[in-house]
Structure formats: structure tokens, C-alpha cells
Design a protein around this motif. Structure first.
Motif, PDB file in Angstrom:
ATOM      1  N   SER A  59       0.826  -1.208   0.000  1.00  0.00           N
ATOM      2  CA  SER A  59       0.000   0.000   0.000  1.00  0.00           C
ATOM      3  C   SER A  59       0.861   1.260   0.000  1.00  0.00           C
ATOM      4  O   SER A  59       0.510   2.247  -0.667  1.00  0.00           O
ATOM      5  CB  SER A  59      -0.940  -0.004   1.208  1.00  0.00           C
ATOM      6  N   THR A  63       0.656   3.885  -2.949  1.00  0.00           N
ATOM      7  CA  THR A  63       0.269   5.250  -2.588  1.00  0.00           C
ATOM      8  C   THR A  63       1.331   6.255  -3.006  1.00  0.00           C
ATOM      9  O   THR A  63       1.014   7.317  -3.564  1.00  0.00           O
ATOM     10  CB  THR A  63       0.023   5.342  -1.081  1.00  0.00           C
ATOM     11  N   LEU A  67      -0.933   6.749  -6.274  1.00  0.00           N
ATOM     12  CA  LEU A  67      -2.194   7.344  -5.832  1.00  0.00           C
ATOM     13  C   LEU A  67      -2.090   8.808  -5.432  1.00  0.00           C
ATOM     14  O   LEU A  67      -2.993   9.601  -5.741  1.00  0.00           O
ATOM     15  CB  LEU A  67      -2.764   6.539  -4.648  1.00  0.00           C
ATOM     16  N   THR A  74       2.300   8.408 -12.040  1.00  0.00           N
ATOM     17  CA  THR A  74       1.185   9.080 -12.704  1.00  0.00           C
ATOM     18  C   THR A  74       1.636  10.351 -13.419  1.00  0.00           C
ATOM     19  O   THR A  74       1.124  10.683 -14.489  1.00  0.00           O
ATOM     20  CB  THR A  74       0.097   9.426 -11.675  1.00  0.00           C
ATOM     21  N   LEU A  91      -5.457  10.237  -7.271  1.00  0.00           N
ATOM     22  CA  LEU A  91      -6.125   8.945  -7.383  1.00  0.00           C
ATOM     23  C   LEU A  91      -6.428   8.324  -6.021  1.00  0.00           C
ATOM     24  O   LEU A  91      -6.729   7.128  -5.950  1.00  0.00           O
ATOM     25  CB  LEU A  91      -5.257   7.976  -8.198  1.00  0.00           C
ATOM     26  N   THR A  92      -6.342   9.106  -4.948  1.00  0.00           N
ATOM     27  CA  THR A  92      -6.597   8.544  -3.621  1.00  0.00           C
ATOM     28  C   THR A  92      -8.039   8.101  -3.447  1.00  0.00           C
ATOM     29  O   THR A  92      -8.345   7.361  -2.511  1.00  0.00           O
ATOM     30  CB  THR A  92      -6.252   9.578  -2.534  1.00  0.00           C
ATOM     31  N   ILE A  93      -8.936   8.529  -4.350  1.00  0.00           N
ATOM     32  CA  ILE A  93     -10.322   8.078  -4.261  1.00  0.00           C
ATOM     33  C   ILE A  93     -10.423   6.577  -4.498  1.00  0.00           C
ATOM     34  O   ILE A  93     -11.389   5.925  -4.084  1.00  0.00           O
ATOM     35  CB  ILE A  93     -11.182   8.866  -5.274  1.00  0.00           C
ATOM     36  N   LEU A  94      -9.424   5.993  -5.151  1.00  0.00           N
ATOM     37  CA  LEU A  94      -9.415   4.552  -5.421  1.00  0.00           C
ATOM     38  C   LEU A  94      -8.742   3.757  -4.311  1.00  0.00           C
ATOM     39  O   LEU A  94      -8.560   2.544  -4.460  1.00  0.00           O
ATOM     40  CB  LEU A  94      -8.686   4.279  -6.743  1.00  0.00           C
ATOM     41  N   SER A  95      -8.373   4.403  -3.214  1.00  0.00           N
ATOM     42  CA  SER A  95      -7.564   3.736  -2.195  1.00  0.00           C
ATOM     43  C   SER A  95      -8.297   2.555  -1.561  1.00  0.00           C
ATOM     44  O   SER A  95      -7.697   1.484  -1.365  1.00  0.00           O
ATOM     45  CB  SER A  95      -7.161   4.742  -1.110  1.00  0.00           C
ATOM     46  N   TYR A  96      -9.576   2.699  -1.251  1.00  0.00           N
ATOM     47  CA  TYR A  96     -10.310   1.611  -0.595  1.00  0.00           C
ATOM     48  C   TYR A  96     -10.324   0.352  -1.466  1.00  0.00           C
ATOM     49  O   TYR A  96     -10.057  -0.756  -0.992  1.00  0.00           O
ATOM     50  CB  TYR A  96     -11.745   2.045  -0.280  1.00  0.00           C
ATOM     51  N   ILE A  97     -10.647   0.525  -2.737  1.00  0.00           N
ATOM     52  CA  ILE A  97     -10.728  -0.629  -3.635  1.00  0.00           C
ATOM     53  C   ILE A  97      -9.360  -1.295  -3.775  1.00  0.00           C
ATOM     54  O   ILE A  97      -9.229  -2.524  -3.677  1.00  0.00           O
ATOM     55  CB  ILE A  97     -11.259  -0.181  -5.011  1.00  0.00           C
ATOM     56  N   ILE A  98      -8.327  -0.491  -3.969  1.00  0.00           N
ATOM     57  CA  ILE A  98      -6.986  -1.047  -4.172  1.00  0.00           C
ATOM     58  C   ILE A  98      -6.493  -1.733  -2.912  1.00  0.00           C
ATOM     59  O   ILE A  98      -5.921  -2.837  -2.958  1.00  0.00           O
ATOM     60  CB  ILE A  98      -6.021   0.067  -4.623  1.00  0.00           C
TER      61      ILE A  98
END
Length: 274
Positions: A59, A63, A67, A74, A91-98
Motif C-alpha cells: 500500500s 500510494t 495514488l 502518474t 487517485l486517492t479516491i481509489l484507495s479503498y478498492i486497491i
């Protein structure tokens, strides 16, 4: 020396002072379900620590490089796509899924290892081993890493992230082993029928949480003795020390003016004064 002090303070805080189970009350499902015997509890704590360390490593890497705003990978992809110089994407909005996918992959590695080399321990875990995937303590560690990596005041490196995750798992192991030892003794006690099982377990957990409150303030005393860098103090809630600013002295009250000897002193109600 500053990095070493940061790591020591993060380790003590994650394992004892801000224990994941007894301070934040997360990871309660395996804490209640796999704390009947000390050997099972220690095995579960070791598995959670191992999964948490792998998840923290992955993670932090994702990150830091992908992210967070202005991440190197990126930014390079944006440059290849013809974006303007200095353009960033968050891209931290995708953190939960990842993070959920990362935790699931880490649990799968642990399950394959135990099935191959520790078959008895694998069978003793039963359904609780796959439940590590949904252990909120591991997801909590990943989200804490996201918070302190993206915060410019802390900007945690890989060392701080791994320290927090590993010693957070150690704190989980300490809590679940203590609970297992107490529950083994409770099997020989005369407990009211209405409190048997999860009831008495949660009561004991609350008493343990109050006992661990006795460690509050240890981090502040260690910070005073050792000194602490700016990367750790915000994580422990010590913002003033992190900024390196001396504590402001309270404003002194102006001294009272001496009474004039020629001025009459007023006492009581004015209508009685002559």
C-alpha cells in the motif's frame, strides 16, 4: 538519529499506547472468535502481523508512486499523454478498492503457506483465516499510511509505514494472547449463564482497555527525553513539538496599581458613605 527516534516512538505508540484493539476497538471479530486458546491466538496474531506487513509494504508503494497527488508514475504517464507541465492527478479516491485487493492477495499468500507447511494450524484457524481479508485492523493500517504519506507535514517513508504496521500487528498479538489466557482461566470459573461466551469476553476486553489507558502520556515523556522529528509528532497529536516552536507562555496579567493613600477606599454600599 531523528529517523531512529521516529521509528521507536511509532513502534511504542502502535503496539501499546494506541493499541489497535484496545484503543481503536478494531479487529474485534478475530479478537473474540480466535481467543479461546493461547496457541491459536498466537498463531492468529502472527498471521495478522505478517499480512499487515505485506499489505503495508504494497500500500505504501502504490500510494507513494501512483495514488497521491504528484506521484512519480502518474506524472510520467501524464507527461507521455501530452498533459501540461506540472499537471497532477489525485487517485486517492481509489484507495479503498486497491487496498482491499492488496489485503486479499496477502491473505491468500498466508493461506497457501499455512496449508503447505503448517497444516495443523491451518485447520485450527478454520473459517477465521479467510476472515483476515475483512479484518478492519489491516485496512485501518493501510488508511493510516495513506493519511501520513499524503500529509506534507509528515510525508512518511517506507520505514515509518512498516514500523507502524508491524508493531500494530504486535499490539494485536499482545491483546489477543492476553485475552486467550484470561478466557482459559474463565473456563474454570462459575460465570452466570447470561454472560457466558461473548458477554464476559467483551466485559474483560473493556477492563483490558481501561488498563491500557495507564500507558497514556508515555509517548510524550519519551518525546521529551529523546526528542522527536516532525514526521512523528503529528501522528501522535503533538503538533507544537513537530513544528519546533517553543511553547507560548501565558500572557501575564498587568500588576494591580497601588492604591492612592489620599483616595478613600470604598467598602460596602455607597449610601452609607459620608
Amino acid at each position: 538519529m531523528e529517523i531512529l527516534g521516529d521509528i521507536i516512538l511509532i513502534a511504542i505508540t502502535s503496539a501499546i499506547i494506541n493499541n489497535f484493539v484496545l484503543h481503536y476497538f478494531i479487529g474485534i471479530c478475530p479478537f473474540i472468535g480466535v481467543s479461546r486458546r493461547v496457541d491459536m491466538a498466537f498463531g492468529m496474531g502472527s498471521a495478522v502481523t505478517f499480512v499487515m506487513a505485506i499489505a503495508a509494504l504494497l500500500s505504501w508503494t502504490i500510494t507513494y508512486f501512483i495514488l497521491q497527488p504528484g506521484a512519480p508514475l502518474t506524472g510520467w504517464l501524464l507527461h507521455l499523454g501530452g498533459a501540461k507541465a506540472g499537471a497532477t492527478i489525485d487517485l486517492t479516491i481509489l484507495s479503498y478498492i486497491i487496498y482491499i485487493f492488496v489485503i486479499a492477495a496477502s491473505v491468500q499468500l498466508v493461506e497457501m503457506y499455512l496449508r503447505k507447511f503448517q497444516l495443523a494450524l491451518y485447520k485450527s484457524f478454520g473459517v477465521y483465516l479467510p476472515l483476515i481479508t475483512t479484518n478492519c485492523a489491516i485496512l485501518f493500517a493501510c488508511l493510516e499510511i495513506l493519511k501520513y504519506v499524503t500529509d506534507p507535514k509528515t510525508s512518511w517513508g517506507l520505514g515509518q509505514a512498516l514500523t507502524m504496521s508491524v508493531f500494530g500487528g504486535v499490539g494485536f498479538t499482545i491483546a489477543i494472547v492476553i485475552m486467550a489466557g484470561i478466557r482459559e482461566e474463565l473456563d474454570h470459573c462459575d460465570i452466570p449463564k447470561c454472560l457466558r461466551g461473548p458477554g464476559i469476553t467483551l466485559i474483560v476486553a473493556g477492563i483490558l482497555a481501561m488498563a491500557f489507558l495507564g500507558f497514556s502520556g508515555v509517548d510524550t515523556n519519551l518525546q521529551t527525553v529523546m526528542g522527536m522529528g516532525a514526521k512523528t509528532a503529528p501522528a501522535l497529536g503533538l503538533q507544537a513539538q513537530a513544528a519546533g516552536k517553543p511553547a507560548e507562555k501565558p500572557a501575564e496579567k498587568p500588576a494591580d496599581k497601588p492604591a492612592d493613600a489620599n483616595q478613600p477606599v470604598q467598602t460596602g454600599n455607597s449610601k452609607w458613605q459620608h
